[in-house]
Scaffold this active site. Sequence first.
Site, PDB file in Angstrom:
ATOM      1  N   LYS A 285      28.811  52.636  27.611  1.00 49.70           N
ATOM      2  CA  LYS A 285      29.632  51.417  27.460  1.00 49.70           C
ATOM      3  C   LYS A 285      30.345  51.389  26.110  1.00 49.70           C
ATOM      4  O   LYS A 285      31.538  51.106  26.006  1.00 49.70           O
ATOM      5  CB  LYS A 285      28.733  50.195  27.643  1.00 49.70           C
ATOM      6  CG  LYS A 285      29.440  48.864  27.496  1.00 49.70           C
ATOM      7  CD  LYS A 285      30.474  48.628  28.565  1.00 49.70           C
ATOM      8  CE  LYS A 285      31.303  47.401  28.236  1.00 49.70           C
ATOM      9  NZ  LYS A 285      32.395  47.182  29.167  1.00 49.70           N
TER      10      LYS A 285
ATOM     11  N   CYS B 284      35.076  41.850  24.016  1.00 53.29           N
ATOM     12  CA  CYS B 284      34.414  43.159  24.095  1.00 53.29           C
ATOM     13  C   CYS B 284      34.852  44.173  23.042  1.00 53.29           C
ATOM     14  O   CYS B 284      34.035  44.590  22.221  1.00 53.29           O
ATOM     15  CB  CYS B 284      34.598  43.730  25.499  1.00 53.29           C
ATOM     16  SG  CYS B 284      33.714  42.770  26.737  1.00 53.29           S
TER      17      CYS B 284
HETATM   18  N1  LIG Z   1      33.639  39.520  29.443  1.00 53.88           N
HETATM   19  C1  LIG Z   1      33.859  40.792  29.785  1.00 53.88           C
HETATM   20  O1  LIG Z   1      34.982  41.186  30.118  1.00 53.88           O
HETATM   21  C2  LIG Z   1      32.723  41.783  29.760  1.00 53.88           C
HETATM   22  C3  LIG Z   1      32.883  43.016  30.399  1.00 53.88           C
HETATM   23  C4  LIG Z   1      31.839  43.928  30.393  1.00 53.88           C
HETATM   24  C5  LIG Z   1      30.652  43.605  29.718  1.00 53.88           C
HETATM   25  N2  LIG Z   1      30.538  42.417  29.081  1.00 53.88           N
HETATM   26  C6  LIG Z   1      29.263  42.106  28.424  1.00 53.88           C
HETATM   27  O2  LIG Z   1      28.514  41.254  29.288  1.00 53.88           O
HETATM   28  C7  LIG Z   1      27.762  40.306  28.521  1.00 53.88           C
HETATM   29  C8  LIG Z   1      28.130  38.894  28.949  1.00 53.88           C
HETATM   30  O3  LIG Z   1      29.505  38.700  28.646  1.00 53.88           O
HETATM   31  P1  LIG Z   1      30.315  37.412  29.164  1.00 53.88           P
HETATM   32  O4  LIG Z   1      31.712  37.585  28.709  1.00 53.88           O
HETATM   33  O5  LIG Z   1      30.014  37.179  30.588  1.00 53.88           O
HETATM   34  O6  LIG Z   1      29.594  36.277  28.263  1.00 53.88           O
HETATM   35  P2  LIG Z   1      29.768  34.719  28.385  1.00 53.88           P
HETATM   36  O7  LIG Z   1      29.598  34.199  27.008  1.00 53.88           O
HETATM   37  O8  LIG Z   1      31.003  34.396  29.153  1.00 53.88           O
HETATM   38  O9  LIG Z   1      28.529  34.261  29.286  1.00 53.88           O
HETATM   39  C9  LIG Z   1      27.202  34.283  28.890  1.00 53.88           C
HETATM   40  C10 LIG Z   1      26.478  33.157  29.656  1.00 53.88           C
HETATM   41  O10 LIG Z   1      25.082  33.300  29.434  1.00 53.88           O
HETATM   42  C11 LIG Z   1      24.519  32.006  29.301  1.00 53.88           C
HETATM   43  N3  LIG Z   1      23.244  32.140  28.589  1.00 53.88           N
HETATM   44  C12 LIG Z   1      23.017  32.514  27.313  1.00 53.88           C
HETATM   45  N4  LIG Z   1      21.692  32.528  27.047  1.00 53.88           N
HETATM   46  C13 LIG Z   1      21.070  32.163  28.188  1.00 53.88           C
HETATM   47  C14 LIG Z   1      19.711  31.984  28.551  1.00 53.88           C
HETATM   48  N5  LIG Z   1      18.724  32.183  27.668  1.00 53.88           N
HETATM   49  N6  LIG Z   1      19.438  31.606  29.820  1.00 53.88           N
HETATM   50  C15 LIG Z   1      20.431  31.397  30.711  1.00 53.88           C
HETATM   51  N7  LIG Z   1      21.736  31.539  30.415  1.00 53.88           N
HETATM   52  C16 LIG Z   1      22.055  31.921  29.181  1.00 53.88           C
HETATM   53  C17 LIG Z   1      25.577  31.222  28.534  1.00 53.88           C
HETATM   54  O11 LIG Z   1      25.417  29.820  28.711  1.00 53.88           O
HETATM   55  C18 LIG Z   1      26.870  31.765  29.188  1.00 53.88           C
HETATM   56  O12 LIG Z   1      27.255  30.985  30.296  1.00 53.88           O
HETATM   57  C19 LIG Z   1      28.064  40.633  27.056  1.00 53.88           C
HETATM   58  O13 LIG Z   1      27.084  41.492  26.578  1.00 53.88           O
HETATM   59  C20 LIG Z   1      29.394  41.342  27.130  1.00 53.88           C
HETATM   60  O14 LIG Z   1      29.598  42.219  26.052  1.00 53.88           O
HETATM   61  C21 LIG Z   1      31.532  41.487  29.104  1.00 53.88           C
END
Ligand SMILES: NC(=O)c1ccc[n+]([C@@H]2O[C@H](COP(=O)([O-])OP(=O)(O)OC[C@H]3O[C@@H](n4cnc5c(N)ncnc54)[C@H](O)[C@@H]3O)[C@@H](O)[C@H]2O)c1
Length: 434
Positions: free
Chosen positions: A206, A262
């Site tokens: 990643k 990201c």
């Molecule tokens: N956004 C992208 O395009 C993308 C793509 C690939 C990978 N990622 C990775 O995926 C992961 C998530 O990214 P995202 O953009 O979806 O994040 P985000 O911030 O949009 O969502 C994270 C969610 O997790 C919830 N959360 C946090 N702690 C929690 C807990 N203890 N219990 C329950 N819910 C909880 C938050 O309320 C939030 O809704 C990150 O590591 C990111 O790097 C993101």
Amino acid sequence: MKISVIGTGYVGLTVGTCLAETGNDVVCVDKDQEVVDELSEGKLTFHEPALDDLLERNVAEERLTFTTDLEKAVNFGEIIYITVGTPSDGDGSADISAVLEVASSIGRTMEEPKIVVNKSTVPVGTADEVRSTIAGETDEEFHVVSNPEFLKEGNAVDDFMKPDRIVVGTEGEKVRKTLEDLYEPFVRTTGNPILFMDNRSAEMVKYAANTMLASRVSLMNELANLSEKLGADIENVRRGIGYDHRIGTHFIFAGTGYGGSCFPKDVRALISLGKEKDTEMKMAKAIHQVNETQKGILADKIVQYLDGDMTDKKVAVWGLSFKPGTDDMRNAPSINLIEKLIEGRAEVVAHDPVAIDTAREELPEEVVFNEDQYKTLQGAHALAVVTEWKKFRNPNFDRMKEFMEDPAIFDGRNIYDPAKLNNLGFYYEGIGRG
Ligand SMILES: NC(=O)c1ccc[n+]([C@@H]2O[C@H](COP(=O)([O-])OP(=O)(O)OC[C@H]3O[C@@H](n4cnc5c(N)ncnc54)[C@H](O)[C@@H]3O)[C@@H](O)[C@H]2O)c1
């Protein structure tokens, strides 16, 4: 299969909804009650094309439910996805506290064997930390799988439904078979591979992928800045190299730098991983530095055009989200631009097709928002185009001129033809167009 997904952001909700769409029973958990309430009614909490219909249908057909009750969710799924955020810490390293907090809760609450799939982007070695965290809480059998996600916001559903490849880090043969069955519908028509490997390599894939893509952006931006000074046009240069099959056409567009949740954080996390292991990541550092400078370039051009004095000057901004197709404002280059303009005392009026609500929370309070792309230009001394939304590509230039006090366009995405705009009576500057 019965699946639980913890965290319903851009990744978690896409994962949960798409897995429900292929017939699985999915429970998604989030700690945010408001988010859970909206999603339970089948209402999307952020902008992501095609996800709304999928969400509504799977909620209506009762394959997809939402809760804040982590314990209930942990004991529902045979597979538990972790999809919580891993933001940058102050020093650039990835903050995995939310991942470990969830791992600890899983360990405390699980009452039967589980497969825990980590989809959050995490430093290499995190699977081992997750494993020891869970093991510290339970004697039940469990497996930890590293399954990085490659979806792009703005195209998340399609990317998840038809991935180029699926990377799965796992040691267990039985787990491998379970994940093969789960993901088979997503590679059935394309024949694209599910790549099995060890956890650490999967975690590294990643960071390697994002840093590789970010490197192309930063190198093109550096080439653009030099081209501009040498009297070359980076758009011609881009076409000239893009037809080379070894190079290809993706991620070679010059602009105002990459943003989003990201690339910036993952490049910095890789630098930090290098530091931990006494391995200086010189390329990654350069990629980050070039990008930081690039984010200020459009503002510098506008300040210079307005002779450094922006008092009583109005600058219109088209496009706020970090890229088209999303309302995500995390690390959006529009933030750097607008903060610089406001610092210089310019009046800023901004428009975005979907990101005005999220932008309001990120931008200085002086910014005025307008829902109409043309009315945003009323009395403007310059227009900055920051995000390449489709509707900005071929606007009505005559109408734009009528609204603008001074028809000057600063094109942060090189979407317009300089000669055409000059003929129409606009002052035009793009990125790297000498
Ligand atoms: N956004 C992208 O395009 C993308 C793509 C690939 C990978 N990622 C990775 O995926 C992961 C998530 O990214 P995202 O953009 O979806 O994040 P985000 O911030 O949009 O969502 C994270 C969610 O997790 C919830 N959360 C946090 N702690 C929690 C807990 N203890 N219990 C329950 N819910 C909880 C938050 O309320 C939030 O809704 C990150 O590591 C990111 O790097 C993101």
